[in-house]
Design a protein around this motif. Sequence first.
Motif, mmCIF file in Angstrom:
data_model
loop_
_atom_site.group_PDB
_atom_site.id
_atom_site.type_symbol
_atom_site.label_atom_id
_atom_site.label_comp_id
_atom_site.label_asym_id
_atom_site.label_seq_id
_atom_site.Cartn_x
_atom_site.Cartn_y
_atom_site.Cartn_z
ATOM 1 N N ARG A 66 30.420 24.354 -5.323
ATOM 2 C CA ARG A 66 31.178 24.502 -4.076
ATOM 3 C C ARG A 66 31.981 25.800 -4.043
ATOM 4 N NH1 ARG A 66 32.961 19.140 -4.319
ATOM 5 N NH2 ARG A 66 31.660 17.801 -3.062
ATOM 6 N N SER A 67 32.180 26.412 -5.200
ATOM 7 C CA SER A 67 32.943 27.664 -5.237
ATOM 8 C C SER A 67 32.148 28.861 -4.731
ATOM 9 C CB SER A 67 33.441 27.930 -6.659
ATOM 10 O OG SER A 67 34.238 26.873 -7.124
ATOM 11 N N PHE A 68 30.862 28.669 -4.437
ATOM 12 C CA PHE A 68 30.070 29.777 -3.887
ATOM 13 C C PHE A 68 30.533 30.092 -2.476
ATOM 14 C CE2 PHE A 68 26.993 29.119 -7.272
ATOM 15 C CZ PHE A 68 26.568 30.416 -7.502
ATOM 16 N N LYS A 69 30.680 31.383 -2.211
ATOM 17 C CA LYS A 69 31.067 31.822 -0.873
ATOM 18 C C LYS A 69 29.948 32.663 -0.274
ATOM 19 C CE LYS A 69 35.366 33.385 0.148
ATOM 20 N NZ LYS A 69 36.635 34.097 -0.164
ATOM 21 N N PHE A 70 29.669 32.421 1.000
ATOM 22 C CA PHE A 70 28.644 33.176 1.710
ATOM 23 C C PHE A 70 29.270 33.882 2.895
ATOM 24 C CE2 PHE A 70 26.565 29.902 -0.615
ATOM 25 C CZ PHE A 70 25.357 30.431 -1.015
ATOM 26 N N LYS A 71 28.616 34.958 3.307
ATOM 27 C CA LYS A 71 29.148 35.697 4.450
ATOM 28 C C LYS A 71 29.107 34.817 5.695
ATOM 29 C CE LYS A 71 28.264 39.895 6.798
ATOM 30 N NZ LYS A 71 27.003 40.499 7.221
ATOM 31 N N GLU A 72 27.976 34.136 5.907
ATOM 32 C CA GLU A 72 27.857 33.288 7.093
ATOM 33 C C GLU A 72 28.247 31.853 6.749
ATOM 34 O OE1 GLU A 72 25.071 34.942 5.992
ATOM 35 O OE2 GLU A 72 24.851 36.593 7.432
ATOM 36 N N ALA A 73 29.142 31.301 7.553
ATOM 37 C CA ALA A 73 29.620 29.935 7.312
ATOM 38 C C ALA A 73 28.473 28.930 7.376
ATOM 39 C CB ALA A 73 30.701 29.573 8.324
ATOM 40 N N LEU A 74 27.513 29.203 8.258
ATOM 41 C CA LEU A 74 26.403 28.267 8.426
ATOM 42 C C LEU A 74 25.513 28.227 7.185
ATOM 43 C CD1 LEU A 74 25.335 26.499 10.886
ATOM 44 C CD2 LEU A 74 23.480 28.163 10.948
ATOM 45 N N VAL A 75 25.299 29.399 6.581
ATOM 46 C CA VAL A 75 24.506 29.457 5.349
ATOM 47 C C VAL A 75 25.221 28.672 4.253
ATOM 48 C CG1 VAL A 75 23.530 30.982 3.594
ATOM 49 C CG2 VAL A 75 23.483 31.680 5.990
ATOM 50 N N PHE A 79 23.654 25.572 2.328
ATOM 51 C CA PHE A 79 23.574 25.660 0.865
ATOM 52 C C PHE A 79 24.152 24.402 0.237
ATOM 53 C CE2 PHE A 79 25.983 26.779 -3.013
ATOM 54 C CZ PHE A 79 24.957 27.265 -3.818
ATOM 55 N N ASN A 80 25.340 24.007 0.685
ATOM 56 C CA ASN A 80 26.017 22.843 0.103
ATOM 57 C C ASN A 80 25.368 21.524 0.486
ATOM 58 O OD1 ASN A 80 28.369 23.670 -1.530
ATOM 59 N ND2 ASN A 80 28.930 24.741 0.345
ATOM 60 N N GLU A 81 24.969 21.403 1.760
ATOM 61 C CA GLU A 81 24.511 20.103 2.237
ATOM 62 C C GLU A 81 23.020 19.870 2.057
ATOM 63 O OE1 GLU A 81 26.056 19.645 6.180
ATOM 64 O OE2 GLU A 81 28.112 19.757 5.441
ATOM 65 N N ASN A 82 22.203 20.905 2.359
ATOM 66 C CA ASN A 82 20.755 20.686 2.352
ATOM 67 C C ASN A 82 20.067 21.093 1.059
ATOM 68 O OD1 ASN A 82 21.536 20.219 4.928
ATOM 69 N ND2 ASN A 82 20.273 21.806 5.858
ATOM 70 N N TYR A 83 20.552 22.146 0.421
ATOM 71 C CA TYR A 83 19.819 22.679 -0.727
ATOM 72 C C TYR A 83 20.383 22.231 -2.064
ATOM 73 C CZ TYR A 83 17.699 25.355 2.963
ATOM 74 O OH TYR A 83 17.054 25.697 4.107
ATOM 75 N N ILE A 84 21.603 22.659 -2.376
ATOM 76 C CA ILE A 84 22.143 22.378 -3.703
ATOM 77 C C ILE A 84 22.778 20.974 -3.761
ATOM 78 C CG2 ILE A 84 24.531 23.258 -3.493
ATOM 79 C CD1 ILE A 84 22.297 24.711 -6.133
ATOM 80 N N GLU A 85 23.023 20.386 -2.607
ATOM 81 C CA GLU A 85 23.616 19.039 -2.497
ATOM 82 C C GLU A 85 24.851 18.879 -3.380
ATOM 83 O OE1 GLU A 85 20.488 15.807 -1.766
ATOM 84 O OE2 GLU A 85 19.389 17.283 -2.933
ATOM 85 N N SER A 86 25.876 19.654 -3.048
ATOM 86 C CA SER A 86 27.038 19.751 -3.931
ATOM 87 C C SER A 86 27.858 18.460 -4.031
ATOM 88 C CB SER A 86 27.925 20.922 -3.525
ATOM 89 O OG SER A 86 28.237 20.850 -2.166
ATOM 90 N N CYS B 126 39.416 21.694 -2.737
ATOM 91 C CA CYS B 126 39.118 21.167 -4.069
ATOM 92 C C CYS B 126 37.612 21.189 -4.327
ATOM 93 C CB CYS B 126 39.670 19.748 -4.200
ATOM 94 S SG CYS B 126 39.456 19.091 -5.847
ATOM 95 N N ASP B 127 37.201 21.985 -5.334
ATOM 96 C CA ASP B 127 35.768 22.142 -5.616
ATOM 97 C C ASP B 127 35.252 21.169 -6.670
ATOM 98 O OD1 ASP B 127 35.507 24.115 -3.757
ATOM 99 O OD2 ASP B 127 35.685 25.776 -5.164
ATOM 100 N N GLY B 128 36.153 20.571 -7.447
ATOM 101 C CA GLY B 128 35.713 19.610 -8.451
ATOM 102 C C GLY B 128 36.370 19.825 -9.798
ATOM 103 N N PHE B 129 35.709 19.292 -10.825
ATOM 104 C CA PHE B 129 36.278 19.271 -12.174
ATOM 105 C C PHE B 129 35.340 19.973 -13.147
ATOM 106 C CE2 PHE B 129 37.211 17.078 -16.239
ATOM 107 C CZ PHE B 129 38.585 17.246 -16.277
ATOM 108 N N ASP B 130 35.874 20.946 -13.875
ATOM 109 C CA ASP B 130 35.059 21.706 -14.811
ATOM 110 C C ASP B 130 35.590 21.496 -16.222
ATOM 111 O OD1 ASP B 130 33.114 24.171 -15.182
ATOM 112 O OD2 ASP B 130 34.904 24.585 -16.355
#
Lengths: 186, 144
Positions: A66-75, A79-86, B126-130
């Motif tokens: 979840r700490s990944f930041k992208f230029k576009e909010a939609l990407v 990324f979080n919801e469809n691909y990496i499923e954070s 909050c991103d989680g626990f590492d």
Amino acid sequence: MKSRIILVLIFACLSIGMQAQKYITKTGTIEIFSETPMFTIEGINRKVASVINVETGDVVASTLVRSFKFKEALVEEHFNENYIESDKFPKSIFKGKIMNIDKIDFSKDGSYEITFEGKLTIHGTTNYIKEKGNLTIKEGVITVIVDFSVSLKAYKIKVEKSYEDAIKDDILLKIHFDYKPYNKKK
Amino acid sequence: MKKWLKIILIIAVVGIFAGAGTVYYIFNMPHRDVEHEKLAYTIEASMLYSEYSNNEEAGNSKFGNKVIQVSGKIAEISRDAYQVSITLADPMEGVNCALDSITIVDNKAFVESLKENDTITLKGKCDGFDMIMGVVLTRCYIVK
């Protein structure tokens, strides 16, 4: 009494020696990159932690996706919801070893090519990887720079048919760690 | 004939604008406004750490991806060219907060003056626990 003092001294020396073995960073970075004629995806995560044991070559690195930041909010959302499923798989971890650690002299400045291998877990899927990188020692700081690609398929990350032309299967990871000596305080 | 052409032209123009608008919106959709988002929880840093370390899964479903406010003593502060990270409560068993670049610019002198053992309140995602960093918060804003 004397032997006890000697023992304490030996332990003190040992613990100092052990402290210097480990190097740590909590502000490592991973950049992810994919470019096709249709779409460029760039994301960066500056909260990557890693510990390296310079005696054995053992390396651990971990981050929260979840700490990944992208230029576009939609990407970022996709990324979080469809691909990496954070929500399901909040973290990525690497556990492995620098294979040629014994060739590296950590007591003086220098630069080396390193080979490392180990288990990389992304999206709840673990793969064995073997890659090359660069390790530099300068003024007590160990810098490790590694670029390599991961296949989305290998980590069971699904891309919808309609996006297959826009997102490459091979995603480039650019990793940068600046390790400092690890001293457990107090 | 002319009327017929006019209608098609109008439809085409409207279509192009709608399409362009959608594309513009997709690429310029605003990022999550962490600074002004309603707080899900307000908690002490050491409490947040112990909730997570006791049960990571429960911690994630309670705090994960939510905007929370934490306060605590600064155990460690690291500044580099790209970011300022503040660890609350304990260097290894605490809450690691990455400040948002906007808050760093807005509170430049205050951020520069921060040092270990100062008490601070931050608001972030909050991103989680590492296992190395402890609880991780990113895009943190200074509350006080």
